[in-house]
Design a protein around this motif. Structure first.
Motif, PDB file in Angstrom:
ATOM      1  N   PRO A  79       0.809  -1.229   0.000  1.00  0.00           N
ATOM      2  CA  PRO A  79       0.000   0.000   0.000  1.00  0.00           C
ATOM      3  C   PRO A  79       0.838   1.273   0.000  1.00  0.00           C
ATOM      4  O   PRO A  79       1.737   1.445   0.820  1.00  0.00           O
ATOM      5  CB  PRO A  79      -0.804  -0.121   1.303  1.00  0.00           C
ATOM      6  N   GLY A  80       0.538   2.158  -0.931  1.00  0.00           N
ATOM      7  CA  GLY A  80       1.164   3.472  -0.961  1.00  0.00           C
ATOM      8  C   GLY A  80       2.559   3.522  -1.546  1.00  0.00           C
ATOM      9  O   GLY A  80       2.988   4.561  -2.034  1.00  0.00           O
TER      10      GLY A  80
ATOM     11  N   PHE B 144      13.285  11.979 -10.778  1.00  0.00           N
ATOM     12  CA  PHE B 144      12.061  12.753 -10.590  1.00  0.00           C
ATOM     13  C   PHE B 144      11.461  12.470  -9.223  1.00  0.00           C
ATOM     14  O   PHE B 144      11.550  11.342  -8.725  1.00  0.00           O
ATOM     15  CB  PHE B 144      11.007  12.388 -11.647  1.00  0.00           C
ATOM     16  N   LEU B 145      10.807  13.471  -8.626  1.00  0.00           N
ATOM     17  CA  LEU B 145       9.951  13.217  -7.482  1.00  0.00           C
ATOM     18  C   LEU B 145       8.759  12.404  -7.969  1.00  0.00           C
ATOM     19  O   LEU B 145       8.203  12.678  -9.033  1.00  0.00           O
ATOM     20  CB  LEU B 145       9.434  14.526  -6.882  1.00  0.00           C
ATOM     21  N   VAL B 146       8.345  11.405  -7.153  1.00  0.00           N
ATOM     22  CA  VAL B 146       7.250  10.566  -7.614  1.00  0.00           C
ATOM     23  C   VAL B 146       6.213  10.288  -6.519  1.00  0.00           C
ATOM     24  O   VAL B 146       5.144   9.771  -6.807  1.00  0.00           O
ATOM     25  CB  VAL B 146       7.796   9.242  -8.201  1.00  0.00           C
ATOM     26  N   SER B 147       6.486  10.640  -5.276  1.00  0.00           N
ATOM     27  CA  SER B 147       5.502  10.525  -4.202  1.00  0.00           C
ATOM     28  C   SER B 147       6.124  11.070  -2.931  1.00  0.00           C
ATOM     29  O   SER B 147       7.304  11.452  -2.910  1.00  0.00           O
ATOM     30  CB  SER B 147       5.043   9.073  -3.990  1.00  0.00           C
ATOM     31  N   ASN B 148       5.336  11.105  -1.855  1.00  0.00           N
ATOM     32  CA  ASN B 148       5.846  11.556  -0.561  1.00  0.00           C
ATOM     33  C   ASN B 148       4.990  10.944   0.532  1.00  0.00           C
ATOM     34  O   ASN B 148       3.761  10.894   0.405  1.00  0.00           O
ATOM     35  CB  ASN B 148       5.819  13.082  -0.469  1.00  0.00           C
ATOM     36  N   THR B 149       5.633  10.479   1.598  1.00  0.00           N
ATOM     37  CA  THR B 149       4.912   9.831   2.690  1.00  0.00           C
ATOM     38  C   THR B 149       4.380  10.820   3.707  1.00  0.00           C
ATOM     39  O   THR B 149       3.596  10.461   4.578  1.00  0.00           O
ATOM     40  CB  THR B 149       5.823   8.848   3.436  1.00  0.00           C
TER      41      THR B 149
ATOM     42  N   PRO C 154       1.229   4.967  10.189  1.00  0.00           N
ATOM     43  CA  PRO C 154       0.199   4.009  10.599  1.00  0.00           C
ATOM     44  C   PRO C 154      -0.344   3.124   9.481  1.00  0.00           C
ATOM     45  O   PRO C 154      -0.532   1.919   9.669  1.00  0.00           O
ATOM     46  CB  PRO C 154      -0.889   4.914  11.171  1.00  0.00           C
ATOM     47  N   TRP C 155      -0.628   3.712   8.319  1.00  0.00           N
ATOM     48  CA  TRP C 155      -1.220   2.930   7.220  1.00  0.00           C
ATOM     49  C   TRP C 155      -0.290   1.800   6.792  1.00  0.00           C
ATOM     50  O   TRP C 155      -0.691   0.619   6.724  1.00  0.00           O
ATOM     51  CB  TRP C 155      -1.515   3.878   6.058  1.00  0.00           C
TER      52      TRP C 155
ATOM     53  N   ASN D  66      -2.031  10.734   3.545  1.00  0.00           N
ATOM     54  CA  ASN D  66      -2.755  11.590   4.484  1.00  0.00           C
ATOM     55  C   ASN D  66      -4.199  11.125   4.676  1.00  0.00           C
ATOM     56  O   ASN D  66      -4.785  11.308   5.750  1.00  0.00           O
ATOM     57  CB  ASN D  66      -2.733  13.037   4.007  1.00  0.00           C
ATOM     58  N   ALA D  67      -4.774  10.519   3.656  1.00  0.00           N
ATOM     59  CA  ALA D  67      -6.154  10.040   3.750  1.00  0.00           C
ATOM     60  C   ALA D  67      -6.274   8.802   4.630  1.00  0.00           C
ATOM     61  O   ALA D  67      -7.292   8.602   5.303  1.00  0.00           O
ATOM     62  CB  ALA D  67      -6.695   9.737   2.358  1.00  0.00           C
ATOM     63  N   HIS D  68      -5.255   7.958   4.652  1.00  0.00           N
ATOM     64  CA  HIS D  68      -5.356   6.665   5.331  1.00  0.00           C
ATOM     65  C   HIS D  68      -4.701   6.601   6.709  1.00  0.00           C
ATOM     66  O   HIS D  68      -5.058   5.733   7.519  1.00  0.00           O
ATOM     67  CB  HIS D  68      -4.745   5.573   4.450  1.00  0.00           C
ATOM     68  N   ASN D  69      -3.746   7.480   6.983  1.00  0.00           N
ATOM     69  CA  ASN D  69      -2.994   7.351   8.231  1.00  0.00           C
ATOM     70  C   ASN D  69      -3.856   7.515   9.482  1.00  0.00           C
ATOM     71  O   ASN D  69      -3.675   6.799  10.475  1.00  0.00           O
ATOM     72  CB  ASN D  69      -1.832   8.351   8.262  1.00  0.00           C
TER      73      ASN D  69
END
Length: 366
Positions: A48-49, A151-156, A221-222, A284-287
């Motif tokens: 996930p993520g 490249f930037l591709v995501s962020n936790t 948490p997620w 941010n939606a799942h944590n």
């Protein structure tokens, strides 16, 4: 010659001619512009993520190019081990990777700046530095030495402090602690007396379960719920000083990158930029929900590091981060730019995000 024989002969002759003509072109000709690209990752398959982010980028590029670039994702260990993803793309064994730059600090400690450094930049500050304050140019220069375009591709977002089998009430509690923590965060804890190691995600749970390590950080948490750390550790600490806004990255083999059309280069960049925003939103939606599940359903004990501990960690973090700049002139240049931007970001953050977040916690009805 009968008309039927003539037609039959003519058809045969035409077929031979067509076959001869076709043989003078690449087979199949329509496939000339189709490239099948391998993306290796540092994550478990469809995790996930993290693993799912890689899959989304691959799907976006494939769809946006109408299949001209067909990207297939290989999870950690499927094609190469997790920590060999960088070398695979650098050498051309694979065309792309999806990972975290601090995993490559053995190549240059400067790579840490493009993932996360202790008490460094938040997710929004990281994007600002990369896109508008010279970060991308510095990253390009560093990675070009290894034949990679990054490249930037995501962020936790801000990560948690980690899972521990005992409470951390003082600096003494770190001495002799065996903990999984990669990057410069691990070096900070070593200077505090801990035995910090770097492990790929898929190896953390068994190491914690067997007692090979006493504690671990992972993400938040997620992701931590997905790995089931609550089954083998009791205390869950925050905040994560080591990764205040961890950027994930997509690296593209430079030979491939240079061979792409301007249109396809723009598509790859757009796909990564879109995922950088989408991925952070997903975390941010799942944590919040995952943290509630950990506490309410699994009895996890949430703990906050004391201000005394955080202040000492902050002091050591500054020393470790600045020492990275002594590696060579190129790293020193990156450090100087990073610190200058961080100083401005901290100043603005005090009267922007930080002030607002503090105000939002005041006891008023909403």
């Amino acid at each position: 010659m009968k008309r039927r024989d003539f037609l039959t002969g003519a058809a045969a002759t035409g077929a031979v001619a067509a076959a001869a003509t076709a043989s003078s072109f690449p087979t199949p000709a329509i496939a000339q512009d189709v490239r099948e690209l391998k993306m290796v990752t540092t994550w478990p398959k469809n995790f996930p993520g993290l693993g799912t982010s890689a899959e989304r980028v691959a799907q976006r590029i494939t769809k946006m190019t109408n299949g001209r670039l067909t990207v297939k994702v290989f999870a950690a260990g499927e094609l190469v081990p997790a920590f060999e993803a960088f070398d695979a793309v650098s050498s051309g064994t694979a065309e792309m990777y999806h990972g975290a730059e601090y995993y490559w600090q053995g190549k240059s400690k400067a790579f840490n700046f493009f993932a996360a450094v202790p008490f460094g930049l938040t997710s929004t500050e990281m994007s600002a530095w990369i896109h508008h304050a010279g970060g991308q140019q510095l990253w390009d220069e560093l990675s070009a030495g290894f034949k990679i375009k990054p490249f930037l591709v995501s962020n936790t977002g801000v990560q948690m402090g980690g899972w521990f089998n005992k409470e951390i009430n003082s600096l003494e509690d770190y001495k002799g602690l065996k903990i999984r923590m990669p990057g410069l965060g691990g070096e900070v804890l070593r200077r505090m007396g801990a035995a910090a190691v770097s492990l790929p995600g898929g190896e953390i749970f068994p190491a914690l379960q067997s007692g090979a390590i006493d504690a671990t950080e992972w993400v938040g948490p997620w992701n931590d719920l997905a790995f089931g750390f609550y089954k083998v550790a009791k205390y869950y600490y925050y905040p994560g000083f080591h990764e205040p806004g961890t950027s994930l990255s997509c690296g593209v083999n430079m030979d491939l990158w240079n061979s792409l059309s301007d249109e396809d280069k723009a598509i790859v960049e757009a796909a990564c930029t879109a995922e950088n925003d989408y991925g952070l939103a997903e975390f941010n939606a799942h944590n919040g929900d995952a943290l509630k599940t950990l506490i309410d359903d699994h009895g996890v004990q949430l703990r906050k590091f004391s201000n005394d501990i955080m202040a000492e960690i902050g002091k050591i973090s500054g020393e470790v981060v600045r020492e990275v700049g002594t590696e060579n002139a190129a790293t020193g240049k990156i450090l100087e730019n990073f610190i200058a931007f961080r100083d401005k970001a901290v100043g603005w953050g005090k009267i922007a995000d930080q002030a607002y977040l503090n105000a939002r916690t005041l006891p008023f009805k909403y």
